[in-house]
Motif scaffolding. Structure first.
Motif, PDB file in Angstrom:
ATOM      1  N   GLY A  32      13.537 -27.673  32.609  1.00  0.00           N
ATOM      2  CA  GLY A  32      12.316 -27.942  31.854  1.00  0.00           C
ATOM      3  C   GLY A  32      11.264 -26.872  32.052  1.00  0.00           C
ATOM      4  O   GLY A  32      10.432 -26.648  31.193  1.00  0.00           O
ATOM      5  N   PRO A  39      10.556 -21.533  30.086  1.00  0.00           N
ATOM      6  CA  PRO A  39      10.268 -21.513  28.661  1.00  0.00           C
ATOM      7  C   PRO A  39      11.381 -20.760  27.934  1.00  0.00           C
ATOM      8  O   PRO A  39      12.069 -19.939  28.511  1.00  0.00           O
ATOM      9  CB  PRO A  39       8.938 -20.773  28.590  1.00  0.00           C
ATOM     10  CG  PRO A  39       8.868 -19.962  29.838  1.00  0.00           C
ATOM     11  CD  PRO A  39       9.696 -20.657  30.866  1.00  0.00           C
ATOM     12  N   SER A  40      11.548 -21.088  26.686  1.00  0.00           N
ATOM     13  CA  SER A  40      12.644 -20.484  25.938  1.00  0.00           C
ATOM     14  C   SER A  40      12.455 -18.980  25.901  1.00  0.00           C
ATOM     15  O   SER A  40      11.404 -18.482  25.525  1.00  0.00           O
ATOM     16  CB  SER A  40      12.665 -21.046  24.518  1.00  0.00           C
ATOM     17  OG  SER A  40      11.338 -21.046  24.025  1.00  0.00           O
ATOM     18  N   ASP A  62     -14.902 -19.934  36.432  1.00  0.00           N
ATOM     19  CA  ASP A  62     -13.874 -20.253  35.442  1.00  0.00           C
ATOM     20  C   ASP A  62     -12.484 -19.812  35.876  1.00  0.00           C
ATOM     21  O   ASP A  62     -11.506 -20.518  35.662  1.00  0.00           O
ATOM     22  CB  ASP A  62     -14.221 -19.585  34.097  1.00  0.00           C
ATOM     23  CG  ASP A  62     -15.343 -20.324  33.410  1.00  0.00           C
ATOM     24  OD1 ASP A  62     -15.651 -21.443  33.884  1.00  0.00           O
ATOM     25  OD2 ASP A  62     -15.894 -19.808  32.424  1.00  0.00           O
ATOM     26  N   THR A  63     -12.412 -18.637  36.500  1.00  0.00           N
ATOM     27  CA  THR A  63     -11.096 -18.128  36.916  1.00  0.00           C
ATOM     28  C   THR A  63     -10.452 -19.108  37.887  1.00  0.00           C
ATOM     29  O   THR A  63      -9.267 -19.441  37.782  1.00  0.00           O
ATOM     30  CB  THR A  63     -11.257 -16.767  37.617  1.00  0.00           C
ATOM     31  OG1 THR A  63     -12.391 -16.123  37.087  1.00  0.00           O
ATOM     32  CG2 THR A  63     -10.034 -15.943  37.475  1.00  0.00           C
ATOM     33  N   GLU A 109      -9.283 -22.120  36.123  1.00  0.00           N
ATOM     34  CA  GLU A 109      -8.097 -21.855  35.329  1.00  0.00           C
ATOM     35  C   GLU A 109      -6.856 -21.814  36.221  1.00  0.00           C
ATOM     36  O   GLU A 109      -5.829 -22.414  35.919  1.00  0.00           O
ATOM     37  CB  GLU A 109      -8.284 -20.511  34.599  1.00  0.00           C
ATOM     38  CG  GLU A 109      -7.206 -20.191  33.591  1.00  0.00           C
ATOM     39  CD  GLU A 109      -7.096 -21.238  32.493  1.00  0.00           C
ATOM     40  OE1 GLU A 109      -8.067 -21.984  32.266  1.00  0.00           O
ATOM     41  OE2 GLU A 109      -6.018 -21.316  31.871  1.00  0.00           O
ATOM     42  N   LEU A 124      -6.036 -25.282  37.254  1.00  0.00           N
ATOM     43  CA  LEU A 124      -5.447 -26.017  36.143  1.00  0.00           C
ATOM     44  C   LEU A 124      -3.986 -25.616  35.958  1.00  0.00           C
ATOM     45  O   LEU A 124      -3.123 -26.452  35.708  1.00  0.00           O
ATOM     46  CB  LEU A 124      -6.249 -25.690  34.878  1.00  0.00           C
ATOM     47  CG  LEU A 124      -6.268 -26.753  33.791  1.00  0.00           C
ATOM     48  CD1 LEU A 124      -6.816 -28.049  34.370  1.00  0.00           C
ATOM     49  CD2 LEU A 124      -7.129 -26.303  32.630  1.00  0.00           C
ATOM     50  N   ASN A 125      -3.754 -24.316  36.091  1.00  0.00           N
ATOM     51  CA  ASN A 125      -2.387 -23.814  35.979  1.00  0.00           C
ATOM     52  C   ASN A 125      -1.455 -24.495  36.952  1.00  0.00           C
ATOM     53  O   ASN A 125      -0.343 -24.868  36.603  1.00  0.00           O
ATOM     54  CB  ASN A 125      -2.378 -22.312  36.292  1.00  0.00           C
ATOM     55  CG  ASN A 125      -2.262 -21.522  35.035  1.00  0.00           C
ATOM     56  OD1 ASN A 125      -1.638 -21.986  34.079  1.00  0.00           O
ATOM     57  ND2 ASN A 125      -2.876 -20.357  35.017  1.00  0.00           N
ATOM     58  N   PHE A 143      -0.687 -27.921  35.714  1.00  0.00           N
ATOM     59  CA  PHE A 143       0.244 -27.928  34.588  1.00  0.00           C
ATOM     60  C   PHE A 143       1.652 -27.642  35.059  1.00  0.00           C
ATOM     61  O   PHE A 143       2.616 -28.270  34.625  1.00  0.00           O
ATOM     62  CB  PHE A 143      -0.184 -26.902  33.531  1.00  0.00           C
ATOM     63  CG  PHE A 143      -1.114 -27.466  32.508  1.00  0.00           C
ATOM     64  CD1 PHE A 143      -0.632 -28.384  31.571  1.00  0.00           C
ATOM     65  CD2 PHE A 143      -2.440 -27.118  32.462  1.00  0.00           C
ATOM     66  CE1 PHE A 143      -1.478 -28.925  30.619  1.00  0.00           C
ATOM     67  CE2 PHE A 143      -3.290 -27.655  31.519  1.00  0.00           C
ATOM     68  CZ  PHE A 143      -2.808 -28.571  30.603  1.00  0.00           C
ATOM     69  N   ALA A 159       3.007 -30.609  36.727  1.00  0.00           N
ATOM     70  CA  ALA A 159       3.267 -31.711  35.801  1.00  0.00           C
ATOM     71  C   ALA A 159       4.589 -31.521  35.081  1.00  0.00           C
ATOM     72  O   ALA A 159       5.151 -32.476  34.541  1.00  0.00           O
ATOM     73  CB  ALA A 159       2.129 -31.814  34.794  1.00  0.00           C
ATOM     74  N   SER A 160       5.087 -30.275  35.051  1.00  0.00           N
ATOM     75  CA  SER A 160       6.325 -30.064  34.313  1.00  0.00           C
ATOM     76  C   SER A 160       7.548 -30.050  35.229  1.00  0.00           C
ATOM     77  O   SER A 160       8.638 -29.710  34.798  1.00  0.00           O
ATOM     78  CB  SER A 160       6.240 -28.755  33.530  1.00  0.00           C
ATOM     79  OG  SER A 160       6.203 -27.681  34.427  1.00  0.00           O
ATOM     80  N   ILE A 161       7.347 -30.399  36.529  1.00  0.00           N
ATOM     81  CA  ILE A 161       8.512 -30.484  37.414  1.00  0.00           C
ATOM     82  C   ILE A 161       9.401 -31.618  36.919  1.00  0.00           C
ATOM     83  O   ILE A 161       8.921 -32.726  36.676  1.00  0.00           O
ATOM     84  CB  ILE A 161       8.082 -30.740  38.868  1.00  0.00           C
ATOM     85  CG1 ILE A 161       7.257 -29.571  39.379  1.00  0.00           C
ATOM     86  CG2 ILE A 161       9.299 -30.963  39.755  1.00  0.00           C
ATOM     87  CD1 ILE A 161       6.681 -29.785  40.743  1.00  0.00           C
ATOM     88  N   ARG A 162      10.683 -31.330  36.781  1.00  0.00           N
ATOM     89  CA  ARG A 162      11.568 -32.284  36.151  1.00  0.00           C
ATOM     90  C   ARG A 162      11.717 -33.572  36.954  1.00  0.00           C
ATOM     91  O   ARG A 162      11.575 -34.669  36.447  1.00  0.00           O
ATOM     92  CB  ARG A 162      12.945 -31.649  35.953  1.00  0.00           C
ATOM     93  CG  ARG A 162      13.733 -32.249  34.835  1.00  0.00           C
ATOM     94  CD  ARG A 162      15.164 -31.795  34.895  1.00  0.00           C
ATOM     95  NE  ARG A 162      15.934 -32.639  35.771  1.00  0.00           N
ATOM     96  CZ  ARG A 162      16.438 -33.821  35.407  1.00  0.00           C
ATOM     97  NH1 ARG A 162      16.256 -34.254  34.191  1.00  0.00           N
ATOM     98  NH2 ARG A 162      17.125 -34.544  36.253  1.00  0.00           N
ATOM     99  N   ARG A 171       7.765 -33.975  41.983  1.00  0.00           N
ATOM    100  CA  ARG A 171       6.517 -33.950  41.213  1.00  0.00           C
ATOM    101  C   ARG A 171       5.454 -34.766  41.933  1.00  0.00           C
ATOM    102  O   ARG A 171       4.308 -34.342  42.092  1.00  0.00           O
ATOM    103  CB  ARG A 171       6.780 -34.514  39.810  1.00  0.00           C
ATOM    104  CG  ARG A 171       5.614 -34.415  38.873  1.00  0.00           C
ATOM    105  CD  ARG A 171       6.076 -34.342  37.415  1.00  0.00           C
ATOM    106  NE  ARG A 171       7.399 -34.893  37.183  1.00  0.00           N
ATOM    107  CZ  ARG A 171       7.620 -36.145  36.780  1.00  0.00           C
ATOM    108  NH1 ARG A 171       6.622 -36.951  36.540  1.00  0.00           N
ATOM    109  NH2 ARG A 171       8.857 -36.552  36.582  1.00  0.00           N
TER     110      ARG A 171
END
Lengths: 967, 297
Positions: free
Chosen positions: A149, A152-153, A274-275, A278, A281-282, A285, A288-291, A296
């Motif tokens: 997951g 990325p493609s 902001d850095t 960011e 946040l990264n 994200f 959150a995408s750990i399968r 997770r």
């Protein structure tokens, strides 16, 4: 030079004393004096009232105590101030080292929430690792880069940064799918530590993706429940890595915001640039995408704290969500530990959010039925683990969760928790955790309820003795209602005594001993001890339970300080007999002795105590062998000495002496003890003398002679030559004071006779040092005593002095040493003092030489001859020193000291003597080594003396003493 | 002689909306003064469409890639030929993000067959002997928030052996009852997909429950159109034999770049679906599909 004629100066000690006194009083009140404190003098006690009450040196009005040293320490002892400061600082330090002042307030507020009374995870850690171990083989299955997951493609055009990351990822994929099999527990821990290290390395070398992968793989290991006995320890090891990771991420984002100045600890979202936001946040994200679910959850929990950078309510929203997500974990054990981790992080980051803690617990209760479900049962069968053992695996997690919940929780909540447990059919595992986690006061107040609940539990799941153990632990710290105590003890002991396995039994019994000691008398404790003995004796079960048995003793000692009571407990000594391993036995004896010394205030003669104590001390003493370390011996000796000092038979001196005889026989291997015994006996002799007001009856005289005999035969058994010497001297003095002249003579003679044995160097605190200074000290001390020792009727005049001087002459002094001559110089004042009509001091009821000879001219000439010989020797030595350039400094010092002696003790009216004095003065100033200040002082003194009535002859002398100025 | 050329955007998250200004600096770091023949900066927004080999054959897929659709393009000359002094040089720039005509700026999206990408490209021309320098920098465009109110349209579902389609042997199927709901099928892209799933009972223990986020991309071309569904991510929400009749939360964050508001244009479509996948211990796979409509508010 042989023609020196010695005449001692006649002294009138009384007159000299008189002369000294008024001078001392002459110090004006306002005068400077170094020891005078800067203070307002107390107007009532000082004579200086009429002169005005303030000292001139300062007008400060502090009313400090008169002692300048103690006044320094008054209230402002710098060390204790530091200690106090650092104590209050310490918890804050752990928070953040680089915290600014701004953050302090916030920090204090946080500490209000989690105070020092919250037992931190770190203290549980070791316990868990030690408790949950396995001998089975473990495996680590790491497959880096298998989460589809996340990738990325690759068809899309990706930025360079992404591409490098992808390459990095591919790197890991190649050959990184590895399974490590057949690891022992230690190997496993090492592997995990290696992973921890590589995490840190990856982070340090900016390979953030790799770091994340390591963490994900590690947390994945937690879903593996093979070798289930090891799971709690595995949890501990792996969550260490997660903690490291969480800290790394937090610190990195924190430093991103620290430009231009570091972020205060109480920062808000608005302070974050902001850095940093960011980046943060990264991370979220990415996670959150750990399968897989478990990684997770764990990784997000690990960086929970980072939510502070993003928004105010982040943590508040995340905690309940993660709590709910844990429901998705099918294995109840894995889920329970995940909850424990979440609670742990939650307590650390946001201790005020109690709700999710409770939520966690309720969910846990909700999933409890799974334990009896098929999946778990099948697994247990497969791994051949019994249900009770399996259940204990839960306790660290549940205990921790409950501890978090119970921390400063209102009574109401605890009651609710208890009710919920009850509803679950008094699940033993839960009950156990509740008792361990909730405040002891809470548990104690409901002890009877708990006992009821424990009884209702089914035996199959969780052993009851563990439950009673937990209950006992709470009751040891908090008191149940008075009326229930006996029932509680009876009920508990009924169960405890039925435990078959000695190890289980003693674990539980040990806990309950404290409760018994706390609230009951020796009768009950005795019963408990009897029961323990009964259980532990068969098959020598006690051999495996020394730590517990030791703890029983410790607990009893904490509560019973009355040793007569303690030893009158029938079972106490038999209990001690169970400690059959030497080292443990000594350890126990030692702890008993320590308590005895600390708490026995009054000296005792109680035969029960004495017997028991002697027995204990003998045990300690008998443990000493050739291999015993010096420190060990010293501490044992100290303990035994402490006991001996506590023994007193009051006026029954003979009994005391016979006790000392017995003690000597018992403790013959520990020299310090023997020394103490000799001191005790000497003291005994002096006490007798005090009681008899100095004049002994026939009976007491015989007794003190017995004392002397005791010392006389004990001293030779000591190996340390200096203790022997000083004890001979001391005992000699005591014998003199008790009018045992022949004994005193014997002591002193013995001392003189062993002088040649003094080695040239002795070991002091492990270092080899020259014994010279010790020897000189001793000889001076000895000389001072010799003044009052009457000559032996059968030996010649000044038999002892001569003997001593002969020994000094024959002694092999160090090369290049003036020690011998220094002894001669110091013998001169003694001889001068001996030739006075009345001696400076004397011993009541003992006739010194002054009375024996009554100033017989023969005696005096004998003394003078001796002095002349000594001076001759000294002058020879001075001459010898003069030959060598290097020794002129020594020559000067020696000459000056002889000059001093001549001045003080010699009769300088004698021309030759005064000439000698002048020569010595010149000799000492010849090379300019003499300190001018001292010379000036000496001259002043002589001038001052010359004013005195019969000292006018000094005026001549002083004129011949030239002062050399150093150029 | 080393030169680095970089584009730094003012916004840390690089997110811009239509009508805003993309501002930043071109950063030049060189040790010695640098001769060049002009620096240009261009901004471009493109939709790249690719036909999958599945729907149109390999060769067509290779040759027939649909011509990219340009959404926005502009060029500026940052510096005329000259010299850049040694050290660090920052040249600020600004681009207004405005479209010409009735074109719309679609939201940035990285897919398989559809890619919507916005880039800044900086070129520095140099003498014959030295290589030209260039630097790309992607920035992200978020489409304008939707004006209409989002109606969440929650959906409840129940899965039993009887509700399933596409099964070979209905008899071999174990009994189970799984209920649940999604809080919304009209989702706000910046907010997670939420809901709950409850395993009421199941004869065979559950192995895993997963959420599969799927994109459905449709490209129109001369020969017709191609529609392909591919997985974006797969998130496990339950692992192992979960406790029965205990609600397990459904929670999934929509990944950035790989999702965008549901898009429908004349040439292509980007849609999203979520599958709830239940894997049983005997490796039965049960999937329930829910089309989603993503939007930005």
């Amino acid at each position: 030079m042989a023609a020196v004629q010695w005449r001692s100066r006649g002294r009138n000690y009384d007159a000299e004393l008189q002369r000294c006194r008024p001078e001392a009083a002459l110090v004006e009140f306002g005068d400077y004096h170094p020891l005078k404190p800067i203070m307002v003098t107390d107007t009532k006690t000082r004579r200086g009232t009429r002169k005005g009450s303030t000292s001139s040196s300062s007008s400060s009005s502090s009313s400090a105590p008169a002692d300048p040293l103690s006044s320094m320490l008054d209230g402002t002892d710098p060390l204790s101030m530091f200690a106090a400061a650092s104590a209050s600082e310490a918890p804050a330090m752990s928070h953040s080292v680089s915290a600014g002042d701004l953050g302090r307030k916030k920090r204090e507020k946080e500490e209000e929430v989690v105070g020092a009374d919250f037992e931190p995870w770190s203290s549980k850690r070791g316990e868990i690792l030690a408790r949950f171990t396995t001998t089975e083989k473990l495996s680590i299955n790491l497959c880096m880069g298998s989460d589809k997951g996340k990738a990325p493609s690759p068809g899309s055009a990706v930025s360079e940064k992404v591409r490098t990351r992808l390459e990095e990822l591919d790197d890991l994929e190649e050959g990184s799918q590895r399974e490590l099999l057949n690891l022992s527990q230690q190997d496993y821990a090492n592997r995990i530590e290696e992973l921890n290290q590589s995490l840190k390395e990856a982070w340090a070398s900016d390979q953030k993706v790799r770091a994340l992968k390591i963490v994900i793989q590690c947390s994945k290991l937690l879903s593996d429940t093979s070798v289930i006995q090891f799971y709690p320890s595995k949890f501990v090891l792996i969550t260490d890595i997660l903690d490291t990771f969480g800290r790394l991420v937090y610190d990195r984002i924190w430093t991103m915001c620290s430009d231009p100045r570091p972020l205060p600890d109480s920062f808000t979202v608005d302070d974050v640039n902001d850095t940093a936001k960011e980046t943060c946040l990264n991370w979220f994200f990415k996670i959150a995408s750990i399968r897989e679910l478990l990684p997770r959850l764990y990784v997000e929990a690990a960086i929970l704290k980072c939510n502070r950078f993003l928004n105010k309510s982040g943590i508040q929203e995340t905690l309940p969500r993660l709590t709910a997500m844990i429901r998705g974990i099918g294995d109840p054990l894995v889920a329970a530990y995940t909850r424990a981790y979440l609670c742990r992080v939650g307590m650390e980051v946001a201790p005020h959010l109690k709700d999710s803690l409770n939520r966690n617990f309720f969910d846990l209760l909700g999933t409890f039925r799974q334990i009896s479900g098929d999946s778990v049962q099948n697994q247990l069968v497969l791994q051949r683990v019994e249900v009770p053992e399996y259940l204990t695996l839960y306790s660290p997690a549940i205990n921790w969760i409950l501890q978090c919940i119970a921390y400063r929780a209102p009574e109401l909540l605890l009651t609710e928790m208890m009710d919920r447990c009850k509803k679950l059919g008094n699940n033993a595992l839960l009950l156990n955790s509740v008792m361990r986690a909730f405040r002891p006061e809470f548990v104690a107040a409901r002890a009877t309820d708990f006992i009821g609940m424990i009884k209702d539990c089914d035996e199959a799941g969780f052993p009851k003795h563990l439950l009673f153990g937990s209950l006992g632990r709470s009751l040891a710290c908090a008191d149940p209602p008075e009326s229930e105590r006996l029932t509680i003890l009876n009920e508990a002991w009924k169960v405890v005594t039925k435990v078959r396995n000695p190890q289980d039994y003693v674990n539980c019994a040990e806990i309950w001993v404290e409760f018994t000691c706390r609230h009951f008398t020796k009768r009950e404790v005795n019963t408990v001890l009897a029961d323990i003995i009964k259980h532990m004796t068969p098959d020598r079960a006690f051999e495996d339970a020394y730590p517990q048995l030791q703890s029983v003793i410790r607990k009893i000692l904490t509560y019973f300080h009355d040793f007569s009571l303690l030893f009158s407990m029938e079972r106490f000594l038999p209990f001690l007999d169970m400690f059959q391993k030497d080292s443990v036995r000594v350890e126990v004896c030692r702890s008993i002795m320590e308590v005895f010394i600390k708490h026995q205030v009054e000296p005792t003669r109680d035969p029960v105590i004495l017997n028991a104590m002697l027995h204990i001390c003998k045990t300690m003493h008998d443990s000493v062998n050739a291999l015993t370390l010096d420190d060990e011996k010293r501490s044992l000796a100290l303990l035994i000495i402490g006991f001996i000092r506590m023994v007193s038979f009051g006026r029954d001196f003979e009994q005391q002496l016979s006790f000392c005889v017995e003690a000597r026989a018992t403790f013959c291997n520990l020299e310090p003890v023997l020394v103490q015994l000799i001191h005790t006996v000497n003291q005994l002799a002096m006490e007798t003398s005090t009681v008899m007001r100095g004049s002994h009856s026939r009976k007491t005289a015989a007794f003190v002679r017995a004392c002397a005999a005791y010392s006389f035969i004990t001293i030779p058994s000591l190996s340390s030559i200096f203790s022997r010497l000083s004890l001979y001297l001391l005992s000699g003095q005591v014998a003199l004071a008790n009018q045992c002249l022949s004994q005193a003579d014997a002591f002193l003679k013995a001392a003189v006779s062993i002088l040649p044995e003094v080695p040239r160097s002795i070991s002091v605190e492990g270092k080899l040092r020259s014994s010279e200074s010790f020897l000189l000290d001793f000889i001076n001390n000895f000389l001072a005593t010799l003044l009052v020792v009457p000559d032996h009727p059968e030996h010649g005049v000044l038999y002892l002095v001569r003997g001593l001087l002969n020994m000094v002459q024959d002694y092999t002094w160090e090369d290049n040493s003036d020690a011998k001559v220094r002894v001669y110089v110091s013998a001169l004042p003694l001889l001068a003092a001996m030739s006075q009509e009345t001696y400076l001091y004397s011993i009541p009821k003992v006739d010194s030489n002054e009375t024996l000879y009554g100033g017989d001219p023969k005696f005096l000439s004998e003394i003078n001859k001796l002095c002349e010989t000594l001076i001759g020797q000294i002058l020879d030595h001075l001459k010898a020193l003069g030959r060598d350039e290097q020794s002129t400094r020594r020559q000067c010092a020696l000459a000056f000291s002889l000059f001093g002696v001549l001045l003080a003790h010699g009769d300088l009216r004698n021309n030759k003597l005064s000439q000698l004095a002048v020569n010595l003065w010149n000799l000492s100033h010849k090379h300019g080594y003499c300190e001018t200040r001292i010379s000036v002082r000496t001259l002043e003194y002589i001038k001052h003396q010359a004013h005195l009535p019969d000292m006018t002859h000094l005026t001549d002398t002083v004129q011949r003493l030239a002062l050399q100025s150093r150029t | 002689m080393s030169v680095t050329l970089d584009i730094r955007l003012k916004r840390a998250n690089k997110v811009y909306h239509e009508g805003e200004t993309v501002a930043g600096v071109i950063l030049l770091v060189c040790r010695e003064a640098l001769q060049h023949h002009g620096i240009t900066l261009s901004m471009e927004g493109l939709v790249n469409l690719q036909l999958s080999s599945k729907s149109v054959g390999v060769f067509e897929a290779f040759y027939n890639s649909v011509k990219p659709i340009q959404l926005i393009s502009s060029n500026i000359e940052v510096a005329k030929a000259g010299k850049v002094p040694a050290g660090k040089t920052e040249i600020p720039f600004e681009f207004p993000l405005n479209t010409k005509g009735n074109k719309v700026l679609y939201e940035t999206y990285h897919g398989v067959f559809v890619n919507i990408q916005y880039t800044l490209r900086c070129d520095m021309k140099r003498s014959l002997l030295a290589k030209d320098l260039s630097r790309n920098c992607e920035f992200i465009v978020h489409s304008q928030p939707q004006k209409a109110k989002v109606v969440p349209t929650p959906v409840n579902f129940t899965i039993t052996p009887d509700t399933l389609q596409n099964i070979r042997e209905r008899t071999a199927l174990p009994k189970f009852l799984i209920r649940g709901h999604l809080d919304a099928t009209n989702c706000v892209i910046s907010q997670p997909l939420t809901g709950e799933v409850v395993v009421e009972n199941s004869d065979v223990p559950i192995k895993s429950i997963e959420l599969q986020l799927v994109r459905v991309e449709t490209c129109g071309c001369a020969e017709g159109y191609a529609r392909d569904a591919t997985e974006i991510q797969n998130i496990q929400i339950a692992e192992g034999d979960v406790c029965h009749s205990l609600a397990i939360p459904i929670y999934m964050v929509f990944p950035r770049l790989f999702t965008c508001p549901t898009l429908e244009t004349t040439n292509f479509k980007v849609e999203f679906e979520v599958n709830i996948v239940i894997v049983l211990h005997d490796d039965h796979l049960i999937t329930e599909n829910f089309p989603l409509k993503l939007c930005r508010v």
